[in-house]
Design an enzyme around this catalytic site. Sequence first.
Site, mmCIF file in Angstrom:
data_model
loop_
_atom_site.group_PDB
_atom_site.id
_atom_site.type_symbol
_atom_site.label_atom_id
_atom_site.label_comp_id
_atom_site.label_asym_id
_atom_site.label_seq_id
_atom_site.Cartn_x
_atom_site.Cartn_y
_atom_site.Cartn_z
ATOM 1 N N LYS A 22 43.957 48.429 35.649
ATOM 2 C CA LYS A 22 43.829 48.768 37.081
ATOM 3 C C LYS A 22 45.197 48.909 37.739
ATOM 4 O O LYS A 22 45.450 49.868 38.462
ATOM 5 C CB LYS A 22 43.029 47.652 37.776
ATOM 6 C CG LYS A 22 43.102 47.678 39.277
ATOM 7 C CD LYS A 22 42.264 46.582 39.895
ATOM 8 C CE LYS A 22 42.949 45.267 40.121
ATOM 9 N NZ LYS A 22 43.875 45.202 41.253
ATOM 10 N N ASN A 23 46.084 47.930 37.470
ATOM 11 C CA ASN A 23 47.359 47.934 38.188
ATOM 12 C C ASN A 23 48.312 49.021 37.704
ATOM 13 O O ASN A 23 49.347 49.264 38.332
ATOM 14 C CB ASN A 23 48.026 46.556 38.097
ATOM 15 C CG ASN A 23 47.284 45.518 38.918
ATOM 16 O OD1 ASN A 23 46.364 45.857 39.665
ATOM 17 N ND2 ASN A 23 47.667 44.264 38.780
ATOM 18 N N CYS A 116 43.004 41.419 48.056
ATOM 19 C CA CYS A 116 42.526 40.039 47.960
ATOM 20 C C CYS A 116 43.180 39.150 49.012
ATOM 21 O O CYS A 116 44.354 39.319 49.328
ATOM 22 C CB CYS A 116 42.905 39.466 46.592
ATOM 23 S SG CYS A 116 41.664 39.692 45.347
ATOM 24 N N ARG A 121 50.818 38.499 52.107
ATOM 25 C CA ARG A 121 51.081 39.805 51.512
ATOM 26 C C ARG A 121 51.728 40.785 52.498
ATOM 27 O O ARG A 121 51.196 41.858 52.772
ATOM 28 C CB ARG A 121 49.811 40.386 50.908
ATOM 29 C CG ARG A 121 49.186 39.455 49.904
ATOM 30 C CD ARG A 121 48.129 40.088 49.085
ATOM 31 N NE ARG A 121 48.666 40.786 47.935
ATOM 32 C CZ ARG A 121 47.930 41.252 46.936
ATOM 33 N NH1 ARG A 121 46.641 41.090 46.946
ATOM 34 N NH2 ARG A 121 48.476 41.877 45.927
ATOM 35 N N PRO A 122 52.889 40.440 53.034
ATOM 36 C CA PRO A 122 53.570 41.373 53.934
ATOM 37 C C PRO A 122 54.113 42.576 53.148
ATOM 38 O O PRO A 122 54.113 42.563 51.912
ATOM 39 C CB PRO A 122 54.721 40.540 54.500
ATOM 40 C CG PRO A 122 54.950 39.451 53.513
ATOM 41 C CD PRO A 122 53.650 39.216 52.801
ATOM 42 N N ILE A 123 54.579 43.603 53.858
ATOM 43 C CA ILE A 123 55.162 44.759 53.161
ATOM 44 C C ILE A 123 56.610 44.999 53.620
ATOM 45 O O ILE A 123 57.117 46.106 53.564
ATOM 46 C CB ILE A 123 54.305 46.048 53.318
ATOM 47 C CG1 ILE A 123 54.037 46.371 54.785
ATOM 48 C CG2 ILE A 123 53.003 45.913 52.550
ATOM 49 C CD1 ILE A 123 53.450 47.766 54.982
ATOM 50 N N ASP A 305 48.338 36.485 38.030
ATOM 51 C CA ASP A 305 46.954 36.965 37.882
ATOM 52 C C ASP A 305 46.183 36.204 36.807
ATOM 53 O O ASP A 305 44.962 36.322 36.729
ATOM 54 C CB ASP A 305 46.943 38.469 37.561
ATOM 55 C CG ASP A 305 47.271 39.304 38.784
ATOM 56 O OD1 ASP A 305 47.325 38.748 39.894
ATOM 57 O OD2 ASP A 305 47.474 40.526 38.639
ATOM 58 N N ILE A 327 54.031 32.685 43.233
ATOM 59 C CA ILE A 327 54.032 34.071 43.721
ATOM 60 C C ILE A 327 53.253 34.214 45.032
ATOM 61 O O ILE A 327 53.763 34.780 45.998
ATOM 62 C CB ILE A 327 53.448 35.046 42.661
ATOM 63 C CG1 ILE A 327 54.072 34.791 41.291
ATOM 64 C CG2 ILE A 327 53.619 36.501 43.098
ATOM 65 C CD1 ILE A 327 55.530 35.122 41.143
ATOM 66 N N ARG A 397 36.124 44.325 41.438
ATOM 67 C CA ARG A 397 37.346 45.058 41.807
ATOM 68 C C ARG A 397 38.290 45.186 40.611
ATOM 69 O O ARG A 397 39.157 46.063 40.603
ATOM 70 C CB ARG A 397 38.090 44.338 42.949
ATOM 71 C CG ARG A 397 37.420 44.465 44.311
ATOM 72 C CD ARG A 397 38.328 43.954 45.423
ATOM 73 N NE ARG A 397 39.688 44.353 45.150
ATOM 74 C CZ ARG A 397 40.737 43.526 45.118
ATOM 75 N NH1 ARG A 397 40.592 42.257 45.374
ATOM 76 N NH2 ARG A 397 41.929 43.978 44.846
#
Length: 416
Positions: A22-23, A116, A121-123, A305, A327, A397
């Site tokens: 997927k990734n 998720c 989870r900033p960008i 993960d 992480i 997902r």
Amino acid sequence: MGKFIIEGGKKLVGEIEIQGAKNAALPILAAALMTNEKVKIHNVPKLIDVDNMLKILKNLGVHTEFDGRSVTIEAQEINSYSIGNSLAKELRSSVFLLGAVLSRCKKAVVAYPGGCDIGLRPIDIHIKALRDLGIKIEEKAGYVYCDGSSPEAGEVCLDYPSVGATENVILAAIGIPGVTVVYNAAREPEIVELQNFINSMGGHVRGAGTPKITIEGTEILHGTEYTVMPDRIVAGTYIISVIMTGGDVAIKSIKNGDLSSLISKLSKNSCNIASNNGIIYVKAKGRPKAVDYISTQPYPGFPTDLQAPFMALQTISKGTCVFTENIFENRFRHVPELRKMGADVIIRDRTAVIKGVSELVGAEVYAQDLRGGAALVLAGLAAHGITVVNDIYHIDRGYENMEKVFNKLGANIIRV
Ligand code: UD1
């Protein structure tokens, strides 16, 4: 929302073919819009995240077709450079489209991405890197507006080796004349895949898999055909499930180098694990022994993960394991659910201490996120009695037909 009803205590035995990653597939699908020629991508997993990425591409005017495991993409014309709120919220990877759309259209607008709920989870790292390439960015009312009309190739040093930011900056730099060098890049195998895919379209990217990646801007990319690598996280999850159930399984089509951080922990554990010709053979050897200390790190360290699935294994291992999650700040949401099954886990900030119990017992639990949900299924497979895992849309997902894979190996899981 769907649930799995799992009858625990069955040994997993047989062979598994691992789905496409997927990734790797998601950034590759985004990258495919950088050419106006036809692109065919094989071994694409059938997952909700992939469907969402295809919906976003369609909204941009891209023709997409998903046939079996192959996706055809034709971006002859792009009629929008804007990715709206509803789909972006569903899919964290919508953020890669910033780089790809900028390369193609010189402008891009994207709503803040979702995914998720495992942390903030900033960008900010993405945005800083794009700004370093001369892209003007405004953040307004939940949207990121990018103007790439006067970009400048150059050097970008990431504050942290973010996987997504590395991929985004590669994609953006393709559309910028000159040479861009990314320092402190993430080294994940999925980034090597993106490089290989772009180069198969006539791009010039090198260094992926190391902290320094060099990208030569390319005016024109051409069509290509490409096969996505197998999913190392899915393979890792299934390896762990075999050990937890006392099983014996051959896991096909995976490079064990990609999983060396997991395998090195398991070799000290209680299983036989060997690889030959792209097949990993895993055979459990009685009750596993706990790993003393483990912490998640960017690749090639232990992957975040696999933290939840590996923790499920530790809950029934002999001894105590101390597990630190470096992480994501909110990635222990499976712990209260594992406790309902009898697991002995305490959490202090980002560290979990797991005292292995001799047996988990079936319970009604709720998947909170993708990998945590998978961990609950593994716990259910190993537990005594019946486990009901609710909200399995999280699991869908990232894992293609998980129940079918396990049932083929002798498990008893019903999807309702
Ligand atoms: C990717 C993977 C995900 C995996 C993660 C780490 C995809 C689609 N997803 O996610 O499965 O768990 O790598 O291996 O490939 N961060 C910031 N600012 C940023 C970007 C990231 O603070 O601009 C932080 C994140 O909040 C997180 C850490 O950096 O704490 C790692 O994130 P990153 O490597 O970017 O992960 P993703 O690309 O989102």
